[in-house]
Structures are given as C-alpha cells and as structure tokens.
Design an enzyme around this catalytic site. Structure first.
Site, short mmCIF file in Angstrom:
data_model
loop_
_atom_site.label_atom_id
_atom_site.label_comp_id
_atom_site.label_asym_id
_atom_site.label_seq_id
_atom_site.Cartn_x
_atom_site.Cartn_y
_atom_site.Cartn_z
N GLU A 145 -20.64 -9.16 -44.85
CA GLU A 145 -21.11 -7.77 -44.66
C GLU A 145 -20.57 -6.80 -45.70
O GLU A 145 -20.81 -5.61 -45.60
CB GLU A 145 -20.76 -7.32 -43.24
N TRP B 282 -24.48 -13.21 -33.68
CA TRP B 282 -24.67 -14.60 -34.12
C TRP B 282 -23.44 -15.43 -33.82
O TRP B 282 -23.49 -16.64 -33.79
CB TRP B 282 -24.99 -14.65 -35.63
N ASP B 283 -22.33 -14.76 -33.55
CA ASP B 283 -21.09 -15.43 -33.16
C ASP B 283 -21.37 -16.49 -32.10
O ASP B 283 -20.78 -17.57 -32.09
CB ASP B 283 -20.09 -14.41 -32.55
N LYS C 53 -16.22 -10.07 -47.45
CA LYS C 53 -15.48 -9.81 -46.21
C LYS C 53 -15.20 -11.14 -45.50
O LYS C 53 -14.17 -11.33 -44.89
CB LYS C 53 -16.37 -8.92 -45.32
N GLN C 54 -16.17 -12.05 -45.58
CA GLN C 54 -16.09 -13.29 -44.80
C GLN C 54 -16.94 -14.38 -45.42
O GLN C 54 -17.74 -14.11 -46.32
CB GLN C 54 -16.59 -13.01 -43.39
#
Ligand code: BGC
Length: 763
Positions: free
Chosen positions: A481, A339-340, A595-596
């Site tokens: 994640e 998806w980046d 995580k993000q």
C-alpha cells in the site's frame, strides 16, 4: 522479545502477566481476549482502571452511527466489571495496596485467571481471584467466577456489585439508540440494546458459590443494570459465579428460554461448565496442535497463541459473518473483513477445519450482490468484492483516513476504490478449497458463481495497451500500500489471470460434462457469450516476466523510481510507519519502498511459477526494499525465505512475526490482535518450514526446518482424509488417520509416492 511470561503445567500452557502494568492494559486486554467465534470479550480487569478499554464484540453485530461514519463492529454492553468492598473499604488495584498480582491465559482451554492480593487497613489482607471463559460448548455463554479469600484480619461483609453496563461506546461513538433493562424473578438481570439492524440481548444471573448471602438488591442506571450482593465469608471464603447469556436478537430464544438456560447453567456451575467447554477446546487442539522438537517454550506459546486466537475468531456457527482483521478482540479496523481472511487465515481452516473454510467462502457468496453493485458503480461487470466488508458484500472502506494532526485534513483512502486484488484473492481461496476439500456441492451452490463473477470483473477492467499489444490492468494498488495508482501490478495481473483461467476451465468442463449445471449458471449470469473474451484475456493479458537481472517488476514504473537512501532507518525502527513522519505520501509512492510483501506474496501463492533462482533473487531483492510497516509482512517473508532455503533470514522474520502481538511495545495491538499475522504464522510453519503444497491432486513436501528444530509434527486434512505429518531432519513420515481408500499422490525430495496408510520417505 515476548513481553509476557509463559508457564507450562500438565495440559496447560499459560501466557502470564506477573506485574500490574497499567501502561500495558489495552494491549493485554487484546492479547488475553477470550472469543468463541460468536462473542469476544477483552480481558479487562474486573475492577475499573483509568487505562482500560473494555469491550465485547459479537460476530456480525455491525452498525453505522451517522451518515458520514463507517459501519463498525459494535462494542456491546460490558459484563466483566465488578466492584468490591470489604466492610465499606473499596478495593481498587490503584488504591488498595496490591501485594501480589497475576493475570494469565491458558492457551489450550482459553480460561483467563486474574489473581490479586490486597492489603487493607487494619492489617487485613484478602486474595481475590477472577476466572472466566467464553464457552465453546454453548456459544451464548460467558462464564465468570469471583472468589475472595480472607488471608489476614477480620472481614464481616463483602459487598460485590456487578451487572451489565450499557454505557459503552466505540471510541466515543454510541451505537445503541435504545436500551431497556429489567430484572426477572428477582434474580435475572437483562438489557436489550437496540440497533437499527437488530437487538443485542444480555441476560445475567449470579449464583452464590461460597459464603452466606446477607442481602441482594438491584439498581438501574441509564443504560445499565446492577445487582449488589452482600456476602458474609464462610471460613474466610466468599464466592460468586456470574453467568451471562448473550444473544443477537430473539432468534427463537424467548425470555423464558434465556432464563431457563441461565438457571440450568447456574445449577451446573462454573467447574462443570468449564469441563464441557474444555472438552470442546481439546477437540480443536487434537487437530490443530503443531509439535516441534527443539523449540523454546516461548516459541511454543507464540505458536499456540496464534492458533488460540484463530480458533476464537472463527465463526463456527454461521456463514453470515466472516473473520475480521482484529477478530473479535477490539475495535481496530472497525471489525472489517479484508483479504487477510482469504489469503492469511483461510489456509489453516481449509487444512484443519474444512467445513468452516466453506462457511468463510459462503459469506462471500452471500455478499455477491453487494460486490455486483460495486462493480457496476465503478463501470465494471461481474463482482468487485469490497476491500473492507462488514456484514454484507457492500464496500465499507472509509473514504478518508484519520485527520493529519498538523493540517486537520484527512487523506483520501484509495484502497476501497483501487485495491482490486481482493476479488482475485477470494477466487483463489475458492479454488484452493475445491482442490483440497473436493467439495463439488459447494462449487455448484456457490463456488462457480463466485469464480465466474470475479472473472467477469477482471475481464471488464482490462484495457488494451497499444504499446505492448497486450491487455493491462491500470491504476491499481497491489498488496503493497505504499505504491498507489500503478499500472500492471504483478501480483494483481497474475492473480487476475489465474482467476479467469480457473473460471474458463470450469466453464468449459461444465459445458461438456455437466451441461445442466452450466445452463443454469448461464441462464443466471449469461456467461456463455463471454467465454471468447475470457480466452482472449488469458492469452493476451500482460504478465511481468523477470528482466535480464532476474527481477520481476512489481509494476510498470516501480523499477524506474529512485531507491530510498535511508531505508535502513525505517527497516529497524521500533515505531510502525515512522516513514510517514518524514515523507509525504506522494514522496513515498514515488520511491522504491514497500510497506509489505507484494511480489513476495505472489511467489508464496504460486511457488512454482518461476525457476528457483528467480524466486530466490526476487525474494531477496524485494525484501531489501520492504520496511515491513504492515503486520502482514514478516510472516510472508518468513515463509518465502524458508521456501528458498534462506533459513537465517527466515528465522529472523519468523521470530518477528511470532511477537507481532506479544512484543514489549505497549502501544501495539491495543485495538485488537493482528489476525492476518497470526494466520501467517501457521502458513509459515506449514507452507514454509514443512514445505507443504497441495496442487492438482499432488501433495508436495519440500521441508526446510529451522536448524535448531529437530522435528515438526502436525496434521492436515486433504479430501476428507487426515494426514499426520512428521518431519525429521532426514525423514518424512506420513500416516493417514484413518487409512484411506483414495490414495494421495505425494511428491517429496524429487520423487513420487502413493500414500494409502503410512509412508516413510528417507534421505
Ligand atoms: C495492510 C493491508 C491489510 C490491512 C488489514 C493494512 O495495513 O496494508 O494489507 O489488509 O492492514 O490488516
């Protein structure tokens, strides 16, 4: 802190390594890699080094070596290696005494220059210079020059050995099942390396550029071919140019054509080939350059570095491959597309190079069958796009991660099965593209189908929730994640509803206004009968709303989990994912630790979804729980914090995302640069600091310049019109280049304007 030095001279901005540092070798090879969208070459020294991880990657050249391995971007035969001997004395940086060294990359032209001064026995001294570039003008060409200058003493003969080395692997995995090497006309070396899916052909010709050629001979080794050139220096100078023509398969380019191209390139020579390449690079920069008054040279270099790599990783020539998480700079993530691409990298393409943005989406269109198959395999309808894609729409995520060093067992990777949101991310990018590029031809040929098939997937995976009396999306992984198997991840649900709503709007409008197009799509997909359920999905899907404290729950259970007490330790840790050394995966999943960016990503993509105070509260709340263990996180937070005017925090994250690949940690980026983070730098600058948003025909500008910046100057293309934007502390100036006949609606500082030629907004 940026590890590399920066140097500026007219028209050039160098990223430099001034010390010979083998421990940084693999990182620098990635950071200084040279890519032209077709091929990418790591910036290894010309001479062998124990620490090296040489690599050349071709866009779309994937292969699966064994049944239980993953399809990966193949490391192709190396063309950058040289061996040099001066009167029989081998020159190796680690052996001969190296008295001076620099390796530097010009971010504007993409030329790499490596210079050494060696002291040899008998008080002899030589300077060696290696220059190279991946041509943007002729995508198949990689051009190198090796120049040797005698600085002291007498050297009669210089022996240079170079060629094509097919004894390469991806971390030990060999991909080419066959390799055929030969020499044409006693001057062109060629290797054809066979994969099941095709052939990689590399042809090399070397040209004498200074000195006298005393001897030339070719030799074959298993999977490699070399030419040895013995040169007599002339006036203390000897030089060789090496031109490589790289091609995937024959593709109409026969051996004769390859030879012709090489002869022509050699006749033209390095300097002129470079000039032509540079012109092409300049045209990219004319559109892409972001000028900031008040930034440091390091910041400027880091921004240009991000754009340099984004230009290099974009497939300018095809829609048959896309942009990988490491671009073409290394083996990391097996060259897969995440998806980046659509969420982090796509925006710059959309607003600067819309034609290429279209190709990125066409790649997903070409992968629809794979995505349909994945949906079917998991019992859904429509298209479920792969979490990791290689060349097609098939799912390529490995089922298991690397082995745990203590147990020898591998953890299951759930992302390929549960990280659904990529399907909505792709549809979101399609809609962004349609709005900003106004490309209805694309919609007709690809866009509608992507959005409709994505919508069908979402509708088919929704389940009725008896307690809420609403639909829900269960057992997913959102962008964060460290939170697996959750119900109603806010990002996922909002994106899914946006996707289905968009599809519904298109379907209704087409049915009414372009019934012919609608019937073709209906004939192909059978969507008409489903529109009612789509409507119900949009109306009845559960969407998390802020609680009494203003916080939007990340998912159904997140806020009821215990907080992580020692989170500060991991937020400040220099080691990425250090938390996994102290906690098991299960423990992490059951704590409030991210995580993000997750909800924060939602707020970046839909800045107008909630009231300003809610957005602010949530950005700060979730940042407090995020350890930024993914390189996608700093840029997202820098952007989000700028949007809420938390400029100190935004600046802190911006500084961190600027050095994701450039910092002093030698172990980062060794397997390639972090593409998404590089894209995120552009997003932070344009969407965060400049506050740009183009939505439903209106260009919104809500700038929040960092305090130390005086102005920011850049271009964006909207509906084919290039808009030059200058943001100063108290003034915004917009100019259309050229003047447009379709005015652009602008909203800034709470007022509406119309932009036709030039617009100045004061205050
Ligand atoms: C991140 C994902 C990302 C992937 C590839 C992972 O570590 O969590 O969001 O897509 O890396 O960059």
């Amino acid at each position: 802190m940026i590890h590399y030095q920066t140097e500026k001279e007219t028209g050039k901005l160098w990223l430099c390594e001034k010390e010979f540092l083998p421990e940084y070798e693999q990182k620098t090879e990635s950071v200084f890699a040279q890519c032209n969208g077709y091929l990418g070459v790591r910036a290894a020294h010309p001479f062998s080094l124990i620490e090296e991880q040489r690599g050349m990657f071709l866009c779309g050249a994937f292969h699966k070596a064994y049944e239980d391995e993953v399809t990966e971007l193949v490391n192709c035969p190396d063309i950058t290696w040289f061996q040099l001997e001066a009167d029989g004395e081998k020159i190796l940086p680690e052996r001969a005494s190296l008295t001076s060294f620099e390796r530097k990359l010009d971010l504007f032209s993409g030329e790499l220059v490596i210079r050494y001064v060696f002291e040899l026995s008998g008080n002899r001294k030589i300077a060696v210079e290696n220059r190279r570039f991946a041509s943007m003008e002729q995508k198949n060409l990689f051009v190198q020059a090796l120049k040797i200058h005698i600085l002291a003493g007498n050297i009669r003969e210089l022996k240079i050995k170079t060629g094509i080395n097919g004894q390469v692997t991806n971390s030990g995995v060999s991909h080419f099942h066959k390799s055929v090497a030969r020499v044409y006309e006693k001057e062109v070396m060629e290797i054809r390396s066979e994969l099941e899916e095709g052939t990689v052909i590399e042809a090399v010709k070397c040209k004498l550029a200074a000195g006298l050629l005393l001897e030339k001979e070719f030799s074959l080794k298993r999977r490699s071919i070399y030419g040895t050139y013995v040169l007599k220096p002339d006036n203390g100078l000897a030089a060789l140019e090496k031109i490589t023509f790289v091609n995937q398969g024959e593709n109409g380019i026969t051996a004769d054509k390859r030879k012709e191209a090489l002869h022509a390139a050699c006749a033209t020579g390095y300097e002129v080939l470079f000039e032509k390449h540079q012109k092409r690079m300049e045209s990219f920069w004319d559109t892409a350059r972001i000028r900031v008054e008040g930034m440091s040279q390091e910041e400027e270099a880091a921004i240009c570095f991000a754009q340099y790599h984004m230009i290099g990783m974009t497939p300018w020539h095809t829609n048959e491959c896309s942009i990988a998480a490491k671009g073409l700079t290394g083996e990391g993530y097996k060259g897969h597309v995440f998806w980046d691409t659509e969420i982090f990298l796509f925006p710059m393409l959309l607003y600067l190079y819309p034609k290429e943005a279209r190709r990125i989406l066409e790649f997903r269109y070409l992968g629809l069958d794979g995505a349909r198959k994945k949906a079917k395999d998991y019992g859904f309808q429509g298209a479920m796009f792969p979490w990791e894609a290689a060349k097609t729409g098939d799912e390529e995520t490995p089922l298991y991660a690397a082995l745990n060093i203590h147990t020898g067992k591998a953890n299951k990777v759930w992302s390929g099965i549960k990280e659904y949101h990529v399907t909505a991310d792709i549809a979101y990018a399609v809609e962004q593209y349609r709005q900003a590029a106004n490309d209805w031809d694309f919609m007709e040929k690809c866009g509608y189908e992507i959005v409709f098939e994505a919508a069908r997937f979402w509708v088919s995976c929704a389940k009725w929730d008896e307690t809420r009396h609403q639909y829900g999306i269960f057992d997913v992984i959102g962008p964060d994640e460290y939170t697996e198997h959750v119900d109603n991840n806010a990002y996922t649900n909002y994106m899914a509803v946006y996707c289905v709503k968009t599809a519904l709007n298109y379907a209704k409008t087409l049915k009414q206004k372009q019934p012919n197009i609608f019937s073709v799509l209906d004939w192909k997909l059978g969507i008409e009968k489903e529109l009612g359920i789509w409507e119900e999905f949009v109306e009845k899907m559960y969407l998390a709303t802020p609680g009494a404290d203003g916080i939007i729950p990340q998912d159904d259970t997140f806020l009821s989990k215990p907080c992580m007490k020692n989170i500060a330790k991991y937020k400040t840790s220099q080691i990425k994912q250090a938390v996994l050394l102290d906690y098991s995966r299960e423990e992490i999943v059951n704590m409030q630790v991210l995580k993000q960016a997750d909800v924060v990503m939602l707020l970046n993509l839909f800045p107008h979804l909630f009231a300003e105070d809610i957005v602010k509260k949530n950005v700060l709340f979730y940042e407090g729980k995020t350890i930024h263990d993914s390189s996608l996180s700093y840029c997202a937070h820098a952007q989000a914090c700028a949007a809420i005017g938390a400029m100190d925090l935004s600046w802190e994250f911006f500084q961190k995302c600027l050095v994701v690949d450039l910092d002093e940690n030698p172990h980062d980026s060794t397997d390639g640069v972090h593409s998404a983070s590089l894209g995120g730098i552009w997003n932070c600058l344009i969407f965060g600091f400049a506050g740009v948003r183009y939505e439903n025909g209106v260009l919104y500008l809500n700038p929040h310049l960092p305090n130390r910046w005086k102005s920011m100057d850049f271009r964006i293309i909207i509906k084919g019109v290039q808009v030059h934007v200058l943001i100063e502390k108290k003034k915004i100036t917009l100019a259309c280049e050229p003047e447009t006949s379709t005015p652009i609606q602008v909203e800034a500082k709470g007022r509406s304007y119309t932009l036709e030629k030039v617009l100045e907004i004061e205050g």
